[in-house]
Design an enzyme around this catalytic site. Structure first.
Site, mmCIF file in Angstrom:
data_model
loop_
_atom_site.group_PDB
_atom_site.id
_atom_site.type_symbol
_atom_site.label_atom_id
_atom_site.label_comp_id
_atom_site.label_asym_id
_atom_site.label_seq_id
_atom_site.Cartn_x
_atom_site.Cartn_y
_atom_site.Cartn_z
ATOM 1 C CE LYS A 1 -3.196 -2.488 2.998
ATOM 2 N NZ LYS A 1 -3.663 -2.638 4.405
ATOM 3 C CD GLU B 1 8.555 -1.009 -2.750
ATOM 4 O OE1 GLU B 1 7.804 -0.248 -2.090
ATOM 5 O OE2 GLU B 1 8.839 -2.152 -2.369
ATOM 6 C CG ASP B 2 6.771 2.452 0.439
ATOM 7 O OD1 ASP B 2 7.510 1.556 -0.022
ATOM 8 O OD2 ASP B 2 6.074 2.299 1.461
ATOM 9 C CG ASP C 1 15.423 -0.824 5.239
ATOM 10 O OD1 ASP C 1 16.616 -0.492 5.288
ATOM 11 O OD2 ASP C 1 14.806 -1.243 6.239
ATOM 12 C CE LYS D 1 14.370 3.366 6.567
ATOM 13 N NZ LYS D 1 13.853 2.379 7.542
ATOM 14 C CG PHE E 1 10.426 3.077 11.147
ATOM 15 C CD1 PHE E 1 10.516 1.860 10.490
ATOM 16 C CD2 PHE E 1 9.166 3.641 11.332
ATOM 17 C CE1 PHE E 1 9.388 1.210 10.033
ATOM 18 C CE2 PHE E 1 8.021 2.989 10.887
ATOM 19 C CZ PHE E 1 8.132 1.774 10.233
ATOM 20 C CB VAL E 2 10.524 7.552 7.230
ATOM 21 C CG1 VAL E 2 11.897 8.154 7.445
ATOM 22 C CG2 VAL E 2 10.577 6.492 6.133
ATOM 23 N NE ARG F 1 -0.664 1.935 4.732
ATOM 24 C CZ ARG F 1 0.416 1.192 4.521
ATOM 25 N NH1 ARG F 1 1.458 1.699 3.905
ATOM 26 N NH2 ARG F 1 0.465 -0.069 4.917
HETATM 27 P P1 IMP Z 1 13.104 -3.807 2.154
HETATM 28 O O1 IMP Z 1 12.615 -5.086 1.545
HETATM 29 O O2 IMP Z 1 13.893 -4.047 3.415
HETATM 30 O O3 IMP Z 1 13.865 -2.941 1.181
HETATM 31 O O4 IMP Z 1 11.834 -3.013 2.655
HETATM 32 C C1 IMP Z 1 10.917 -2.495 1.780
HETATM 33 C C2 IMP Z 1 9.564 -2.311 2.424
HETATM 34 O O5 IMP Z 1 9.638 -2.226 3.847
HETATM 35 C C3 IMP Z 1 8.955 -1.009 1.969
HETATM 36 O O6 IMP Z 1 8.170 -1.196 0.817
HETATM 37 C C4 IMP Z 1 8.133 -0.585 3.168
HETATM 38 O O7 IMP Z 1 6.838 -1.151 3.091
HETATM 39 C C5 IMP Z 1 8.840 -1.188 4.359
HETATM 40 N N1 IMP Z 1 9.719 -0.198 5.052
HETATM 41 C C6 IMP Z 1 11.072 -0.153 5.069
HETATM 42 N N2 IMP Z 1 11.522 0.880 5.793
HETATM 43 C C7 IMP Z 1 10.427 1.513 6.254
HETATM 44 C C8 IMP Z 1 10.236 2.701 7.061
HETATM 45 O O8 IMP Z 1 11.180 3.379 7.510
HETATM 46 N N3 IMP Z 1 8.940 3.055 7.303
HETATM 47 C C9 IMP Z 1 7.874 2.349 6.839
HETATM 48 N N4 IMP Z 1 8.000 1.252 6.086
HETATM 49 C C10 IMP Z 1 9.272 0.831 5.793
#
Ligand code: IMP
Length: 178
Positions: free
Chosen positions: A45, A101-102, A105, A133, A154-155, A167
């Site tokens: 979402k 993507e939002d 990380d 990140k 964390f955001v 959101r």
């Molecule tokens: P990754 O797979 O570790 O790169 O994480 C990606 C997903 O984790 C994103 O699409 C977000 O839904 C969630 N996510 C990662 N960091 C944050 C954050 O700081 N705040 C909120 N959601 C996060």
């Protein structure tokens, strides 16, 4: 562990800063795909708000689609396992695709999605993320469009949640550095 309250988060980007950057990204994508057509795929979402603003800043013909995967189960840390909750509803073979993507990380979600969509033989596949990140990221491809590179905090806001909440905040806020 209980989640931090809203007042534990400090300002990171205002809605005006976000809007200006989204316009720049839209202009860049429009230049890169001038004369072409696009399928823009939002990852729900979190990317819903970014996606809706971004596509209005792109002036080449485009179709929208959405998919949803899960990797976080509500809290502050990734579970490490990515799985589809639902997929896009159109073929992307021979199409120009931009995944939206939002936030990237660890890159686990991004890698999973990139590899999965690549197998469907799009004409081109690019990745656009509002936030990166970068300290934690391990990915096998380039992030083509990045809104902001941020520290390892964390955001929330502008689509990003904590346990489903926040959101709807028009700005982006961050917890202090761990
Ligand atoms: P990754 O797979 O570790 O790169 O994480 C990606 C997903 O984790 C994103 O699409 C977000 O839904 C969630 N996510 C990662 N960091 C944050 C954050 O700081 N705040 C909120 N959601 C996060």
């Amino acid at each position: 562990m209980t989640n931090p309250p809203l007042d534990a988060f400090g300002p990171l980007y205002t809605s005006a800063q976000i809007a200006a950057r989204v316009r720049e990204l839209g202009a860049q994508i429009s230049r890169d795909f001038a004369g072409e057509q696009l399928i823009v795929v939002g990852v729900l979402k979190g990317a819903a708000l970014f996606m809706s603003d971004l596509i209005r800043a792109i002036d080449v013909p485009l179709r929208c689609d959405f998919l949803r995967v899960s990797s976080y189960e509500g809290g502050l840390k990734s579970t490490g396992v990515v799985r589809f909750e639902f997929d896009i509803t159109q073929t992307i073979e021979d199409q120009n695709v931009i995944l939206v993507e939002d936030i990237v990380d660890t890159g686990l979600t991004a890698n999973f999605l990139y590899e999965n969509l690549k197998l469907r033989r799009p004409k081109s596949l690019r990745f656009c993320t509002l936030l990166h990140k970068s300290a934690n990221t391990k990915i096998n491809f380039d992030l083509d469009y990045i809104g902001f590179t941020i520290p390892n905090r964390f955001v929330i806001g502008y689509g990003l949640d904590l346990d489903g909440l926040y959101r709807n905040l028009p700005d982006i806020r961050a917890l202090p550095e761990d």
